[in-house]
Scaffold this motif. Structure first.
Motif, PDB file in Angstrom:
ATOM      1  N   CYS A  84      29.415 -12.327  42.262  1.00 17.30           N
ATOM      2  CA  CYS A  84      28.639 -12.066  43.480  1.00 17.30           C
ATOM      3  C   CYS A  84      27.142 -12.272  43.228  1.00 17.30           C
ATOM      4  O   CYS A  84      26.427 -12.772  44.093  1.00 17.30           O
ATOM      5  N   GLU A  85      26.697 -11.903  42.047  1.00 20.42           N
ATOM      6  CA  GLU A  85      25.300 -12.136  41.672  1.00 20.42           C
ATOM      7  C   GLU A  85      25.032 -13.639  41.590  1.00 20.42           C
ATOM      8  O   GLU A  85      23.984 -14.122  42.043  1.00 20.42           O
ATOM      9  N   ARG A  86      25.989 -14.379  41.051  1.00 18.57           N
ATOM     10  CA  ARG A  86      25.853 -15.826  40.904  1.00 18.57           C
ATOM     11  C   ARG A  86      25.716 -16.519  42.258  1.00 18.57           C
ATOM     12  O   ARG A  86      24.850 -17.367  42.431  1.00 18.57           O
ATOM     13  N   VAL A  87      26.548 -16.148  43.226  1.00 21.96           N
ATOM     14  CA  VAL A  87      26.486 -16.829  44.526  1.00 21.96           C
ATOM     15  C   VAL A  87      25.309 -16.344  45.366  1.00 21.96           C
ATOM     16  O   VAL A  87      24.847 -17.057  46.244  1.00 21.96           O
ATOM     17  N   GLY A  88      24.819 -15.149  45.102  1.00 20.37           N
ATOM     18  CA  GLY A  88      23.626 -14.642  45.777  1.00 20.37           C
ATOM     19  C   GLY A  88      23.894 -14.006  47.132  1.00 20.37           C
ATOM     20  O   GLY A  88      24.981 -14.132  47.697  1.00 20.37           O
ATOM     21  N   GLN A  89      22.902 -13.317  47.625  1.00 19.52           N
ATOM     22  CA  GLN A  89      22.937 -12.639  48.923  1.00 19.52           C
ATOM     23  C   GLN A  89      24.073 -11.623  49.025  1.00 19.52           C
ATOM     24  O   GLN A  89      24.651 -11.428  50.096  1.00 19.52           O
ATOM     25  N   MET A  90      24.385 -10.982  47.898  1.00 21.10           N
ATOM     26  CA  MET A  90      25.501 -10.029  47.878  1.00 21.10           C
ATOM     27  C   MET A  90      25.132  -8.767  47.099  1.00 21.10           C
ATOM     28  O   MET A  90      25.938  -8.198  46.370  1.00 21.10           O
ATOM     29  N   GLU A  91      23.905  -8.307  47.292  1.00 21.97           N
ATOM     30  CA  GLU A  91      23.395  -7.181  46.510  1.00 21.97           C
ATOM     31  C   GLU A  91      24.239  -5.918  46.667  1.00 21.97           C
ATOM     32  O   GLU A  91      24.452  -5.183  45.697  1.00 21.97           O
ATOM     33  N   ASP A  92      24.719  -5.638  47.892  1.00 19.53           N
ATOM     34  CA  ASP A  92      25.533  -4.432  48.107  1.00 19.53           C
ATOM     35  C   ASP A  92      26.817  -4.482  47.288  1.00 19.53           C
ATOM     36  O   ASP A  92      27.246  -3.470  46.727  1.00 19.53           O
ATOM     37  N   CYS A  93      27.414  -5.651  47.222  1.00 14.18           N
ATOM     38  CA  CYS A  93      28.651  -5.813  46.465  1.00 14.18           C
ATOM     39  C   CYS A  93      28.387  -5.666  44.966  1.00 14.18           C
ATOM     40  O   CYS A  93      29.126  -4.978  44.264  1.00 14.18           O
ATOM     41  N   VAL A  94      27.344  -6.288  44.486  1.00 18.06           N
ATOM     42  CA  VAL A  94      26.987  -6.203  43.061  1.00 18.06           C
ATOM     43  C   VAL A  94      26.773  -4.740  42.672  1.00 18.06           C
ATOM     44  O   VAL A  94      27.315  -4.268  41.664  1.00 18.06           O
ATOM     45  N   LYS A  95      26.025  -4.026  43.482  1.00 13.38           N
ATOM     46  CA  LYS A  95      25.724  -2.621  43.207  1.00 13.38           C
ATOM     47  C   LYS A  95      26.992  -1.763  43.215  1.00 13.38           C
ATOM     48  O   LYS A  95      27.204  -0.948  42.317  1.00 13.38           O
ATOM     49  N   ALA A  96      27.840  -1.962  44.217  1.00  7.37           N
ATOM     50  CA  ALA A  96      29.083  -1.182  44.310  1.00  7.37           C
ATOM     51  C   ALA A  96      30.020  -1.478  43.145  1.00  7.37           C
ATOM     52  O   ALA A  96      30.624  -0.561  42.571  1.00  7.37           O
ATOM     53  N   CYS A  97      30.126  -2.752  42.772  1.00  9.13           N
ATOM     54  CA  CYS A  97      30.998  -3.137  41.656  1.00  9.13           C
ATOM     55  C   CYS A  97      30.503  -2.554  40.337  1.00  9.13           C
ATOM     56  O   CYS A  97      31.310  -2.058  39.541  1.00  9.13           O
ATOM     57  N   ARG A  98      29.219  -2.594  40.104  1.00  9.86           N
ATOM     58  CA  ARG A  98      28.677  -2.065  38.842  1.00  9.86           C
ATOM     59  C   ARG A  98      28.835  -0.549  38.764  1.00  9.86           C
ATOM     60  O   ARG A  98      29.168  -0.007  37.706  1.00  9.86           O
TER      61      ARG A  98
END
Length: 109
Positions: A84-98
């Motif tokens: 999600c970080e790689r494709v971008g514009q997905m900060e909420d997903c990156v944060k929730a996954c981490r």
């Protein structure tokens, strides 16, 4: 059944990640198209969503088998966060996954 504060936090993190990944995969990513809508990315997000839901379910049941699934959940969440970080514009997903990966690592131990 008494749930420890750490387990309750993990359940909450898993359910939040489940909701965010499912929602973003089924709307945000498909709407944006391109890298966001490629099958491998969508499949990873849906796998992440499902393993988070399943891990929360096992913890809610109170079975010790949650440890195995939490270990796998942490790994899939980390993979999903990176993608999600790689494709971008997905900060909420990156944060929730981490956050979910961190909580699940504690439950797996």
């Amino acid at each position: 059944m008494h749930t420890s504060p750490a387990m309750q936090a993990c359940i909450d993190d898993c359910l939040r990640c489940y909701r965010i990944c499912l929602d973003m995969a089924s709307s945000h990513c498909l709407e944006l198209g391109g890298e966001h809508a490629k099958p491998a990315h969508i499949q990873l997000m849906l796998a992440c969503s499902e393993v988070c839901r399943s891990a929360a379910h096992l913890m809610l049941l109170g079975t010790p088998h949650h440890r195995h699934l939490c270990a796998e959940c942490a790994e899939i969440c980390e993979d999903c966060a990176r993608d999600c970080e790689r494709v971008g514009q997905m900060e909420d997903c990156v944060k929730a996954c981490r956050a979910c990966a961190e909580s699940c690592r504690k439950m797996a131990g």
